[in-house]
Design a protein around this motif. Sequence first.
Motif, PDB file in Angstrom:
ATOM      1  N   ASP A   1       0.887  -1.126  -0.031  1.00  0.00           N
ATOM      2  CA  ASP A   1       0.063   0.070   0.092  1.00  0.00           C
ATOM      3  C   ASP A   1       0.818   1.307   0.031  1.00  0.00           C
ATOM      4  O   ASP A   1       0.239   2.195  -0.560  1.00  0.00           O
ATOM      5  N   ARG A   2       2.000   1.181   0.799  1.00  0.00           N
ATOM      6  CA  ARG A   2       2.830   2.195   0.695  1.00  0.00           C
ATOM      7  C   ARG A   2       3.656   2.476  -0.440  1.00  0.00           C
ATOM      8  O   ARG A   2       3.977   3.517  -1.191  1.00  0.00           O
ATOM      9  N   ASP A   3       3.931   1.379  -1.152  1.00  0.00           N
ATOM     10  CA  ASP A   3       4.956   1.224  -2.220  1.00  0.00           C
ATOM     11  C   ASP A   3       4.753   0.090  -3.056  1.00  0.00           C
ATOM     12  O   ASP A   3       4.911  -1.065  -2.747  1.00  0.00           O
ATOM     13  N   ALA A   4       3.890   0.148  -4.119  1.00  0.00           N
ATOM     14  CA  ALA A   4       3.548  -0.835  -5.219  1.00  0.00           C
ATOM     15  C   ALA A   4       4.778  -1.312  -5.741  1.00  0.00           C
ATOM     16  O   ALA A   4       4.637  -2.504  -6.569  1.00  0.00           O
ATOM     17  N   THR A   5       5.886  -0.846  -5.706  1.00  0.00           N
ATOM     18  CA  THR A   5       7.144  -1.525  -6.400  1.00  0.00           C
ATOM     19  C   THR A   5       7.877  -2.418  -5.426  1.00  0.00           C
ATOM     20  O   THR A   5       8.963  -2.701  -5.656  1.00  0.00           O
ATOM     21  N   ASP A   6       7.409  -2.599  -4.295  1.00  0.00           N
ATOM     22  CA  ASP A   6       8.123  -3.186  -3.094  1.00  0.00           C
ATOM     23  C   ASP A   6       8.102  -4.826  -3.528  1.00  0.00           C
ATOM     24  O   ASP A   6       7.168  -5.494  -3.090  1.00  0.00           O
ATOM     25  N   VAL A   7       8.945  -5.256  -4.408  1.00  0.00           N
ATOM     26  CA  VAL A   7       9.038  -6.549  -4.921  1.00  0.00           C
ATOM     27  C   VAL A   7       9.052  -7.829  -3.890  1.00  0.00           C
ATOM     28  O   VAL A   7       8.535  -8.568  -4.036  1.00  0.00           O
ATOM     29  N   VAL A   8       9.954  -7.401  -2.839  1.00  0.00           N
ATOM     30  CA  VAL A   8       9.881  -8.492  -1.615  1.00  0.00           C
ATOM     31  C   VAL A   8       8.728  -8.653  -1.171  1.00  0.00           C
ATOM     32  O   VAL A   8       8.284  -9.769  -0.834  1.00  0.00           O
ATOM     33  N   ALA A   9       8.060  -7.645  -0.815  1.00  0.00           N
ATOM     34  CA  ALA A   9       6.422  -7.808  -0.166  1.00  0.00           C
ATOM     35  C   ALA A   9       5.924  -8.457  -1.013  1.00  0.00           C
ATOM     36  O   ALA A   9       4.794  -9.485  -0.599  1.00  0.00           O
ATOM     37  N   ILE A  10       5.756  -8.072  -2.243  1.00  0.00           N
ATOM     38  CA  ILE A  10       4.762  -8.594  -3.092  1.00  0.00           C
ATOM     39  C   ILE A  10       4.986 -10.215  -3.390  1.00  0.00           C
ATOM     40  O   ILE A  10       4.316 -11.088  -3.419  1.00  0.00           O
ATOM     41  N   ASN A  11       6.344 -10.442  -3.560  1.00  0.00           N
ATOM     42  CA  ASN A  11       6.582 -11.897  -3.643  1.00  0.00           C
ATOM     43  C   ASN A  11       6.225 -12.627  -2.539  1.00  0.00           C
ATOM     44  O   ASN A  11       5.747 -13.641  -2.710  1.00  0.00           O
ATOM     45  N   ASN A  12       6.630 -12.060  -1.339  1.00  0.00           N
ATOM     46  CA  ASN A  12       6.442 -12.952   0.034  1.00  0.00           C
ATOM     47  C   ASN A  12       4.923 -13.094   0.264  1.00  0.00           C
ATOM     48  O   ASN A  12       4.341 -14.005   0.881  1.00  0.00           O
ATOM     49  N   LYS A  13       4.046 -12.025   0.003  1.00  0.00           N
ATOM     50  CA  LYS A  13       2.630 -12.037   0.119  1.00  0.00           C
ATOM     51  C   LYS A  13       2.067 -13.250  -0.786  1.00  0.00           C
ATOM     52  O   LYS A  13       1.215 -13.814  -0.142  1.00  0.00           O
ATOM     53  N   GLY A  14       2.672 -13.282  -1.934  1.00  0.00           N
ATOM     54  CA  GLY A  14       2.154 -14.401  -2.959  1.00  0.00           C
ATOM     55  C   GLY A  14       2.505 -15.476  -2.320  1.00  0.00           C
ATOM     56  O   GLY A  14       1.735 -16.901  -2.199  1.00  0.00           O
ATOM     57  N   LEU A  15       3.570 -15.916  -1.744  1.00  0.00           N
ATOM     58  CA  LEU A  15       4.060 -17.254  -1.137  1.00  0.00           C
ATOM     59  C   LEU A  15       3.118 -17.391  -0.016  1.00  0.00           C
ATOM     60  O   LEU A  15       2.694 -18.641   0.193  1.00  0.00           O
ATOM     61  N   CYS A  16       2.760 -16.381   0.869  1.00  0.00           N
ATOM     62  CA  CYS A  16       2.099 -16.890   2.165  1.00  0.00           C
ATOM     63  C   CYS A  16       0.607 -17.032   1.584  1.00  0.00           C
ATOM     64  O   CYS A  16       0.092 -18.120   2.291  1.00  0.00           O
ATOM     65  N   LEU A  17       0.080 -16.498   0.729  1.00  0.00           N
ATOM     66  CA  LEU A  17      -1.203 -16.964   0.001  1.00  0.00           C
ATOM     67  C   LEU A  17      -0.918 -18.552  -0.456  1.00  0.00           C
ATOM     68  O   LEU A  17      -1.934 -19.199  -0.449  1.00  0.00           O
ATOM     69  N   MET A  18       0.112 -18.784  -1.023  1.00  0.00           N
ATOM     70  CA  MET A  18       0.131 -20.025  -1.380  1.00  0.00           C
ATOM     71  C   MET A  18       0.127 -21.320  -0.323  1.00  0.00           C
ATOM     72  O   MET A  18      -0.583 -22.230  -0.283  1.00  0.00           O
ATOM     73  N   TYR A  19       0.962 -20.714   0.802  1.00  0.00           N
ATOM     74  CA  TYR A  19       0.896 -21.577   1.873  1.00  0.00           C
ATOM     75  C   TYR A  19      -0.420 -21.710   2.459  1.00  0.00           C
ATOM     76  O   TYR A  19      -0.855 -22.736   3.109  1.00  0.00           O
ATOM     77  N   LEU A  20      -1.264 -20.628   2.416  1.00  0.00           N
ATOM     78  CA  LEU A  20      -2.776 -20.762   2.888  1.00  0.00           C
ATOM     79  C   LEU A  20      -3.650 -21.535   1.898  1.00  0.00           C
ATOM     80  O   LEU A  20      -4.618 -21.495   2.263  1.00  0.00           O
TER      81      LEU A  20
END
Length: 362
Positions: free
Chosen positions: A276-295
């Motif tokens: 939400d703060r920075d749409a280019t934060d690729v680490v956060a984007i990648n890790n959010k995707g991984l967390c959703l996969m784990y869920l």
Amino acid sequence: MEEQQQLQTETLTEHPLNNAYGSLNDICYELSSLQDLACRGSWKSILDKVARARTQALLSKPHEHLVYLTYNTLGLMKLRKFSDAVKEIETLEDGIDNVIYSYENYPQHYPGRVGSMAPFALRWLYAELPSRVGDRQESVDRFYMLLDYVREKMSKSESGSGDVWRKREGLVVNSIISHHLSHKEFGVCLDLIKDLLKRVESAVGRAVLMSKLGYIQMQLGDLEGAKASFNVVEGIVNEEKMGVEMKNLVNRNKALMFMVGKDYVSAVREYQECIDRDATDVVAINNKGLCLMYLRDLADGIKVLEKALESVPTAALNETLVVNLCSMYELAYVNHTDTKKTLSNWIARVAPDDFDSSCTRV
């Protein structure tokens, strides 16, 4: 690699000539063009430009040959032509510190100037390249010698140039840590970070180092120690009222702790705050995707990564994110091969020269 990205702006001489000249192109033949190509990841074009300049004898000053050699070596390394990069750097006669690469050896070109004209980036490449051809210990030894060189320069520098050398010290120490981490030599890494923390003056530098300390503590299983380090980071960021980048560092640290505890819902919340703060934060984007996969929410995980590639391709297009997206395709779709081919074709059109397209596993 983070260190390589920093090097793209580290290709001028150690004693910059821009105090005496008006532009980058006055410092070195078409240097601004080389820097622009590097920023765009056009490494093949850089190799072509260097070859043309050499063939047509367009380089007139001794330091220009070293700058072009640096770009050529970095380009070969980015394209994973490591043996060729080693051969390129070995064209230096008797090493980087040979007197023929000093300003005072050419008084007609550099009246009054002294010291080495070798770009710092060339010294970093000289240290890093052996590990890329299988000689990791030689790289580690060279990096420690480079660290001694940098600290000697720091001790002799005036305040302005001292800041440059402090940044270079951090770059070299981080390179050394990366090599030790790759071999799980955690104790050495902790000692290096703690030593550097005594030297770092900036609040940002301390926060970044404390985060790295926390990551290593996590790998050692010292979760309480990691949590304490991350709390120090949060305190620094809040006290200094730092901006988006450092606030996101705090959230990513919290998310990592949640991930270790398998609290993926809370981790997603922290990563979303970063995005939400920075749409280019690729680490956060990648890790959010991984967390959703784990869920087991593959659909939303895929959406997160695909949206990033579509909306911020320059930031999001890296091998780690693409590997994770393709893994999700394989889990979610029966016809995942077709989906991955579509992604691979898109990457071929937009990716920089050094992108490893094999990560799609097509």
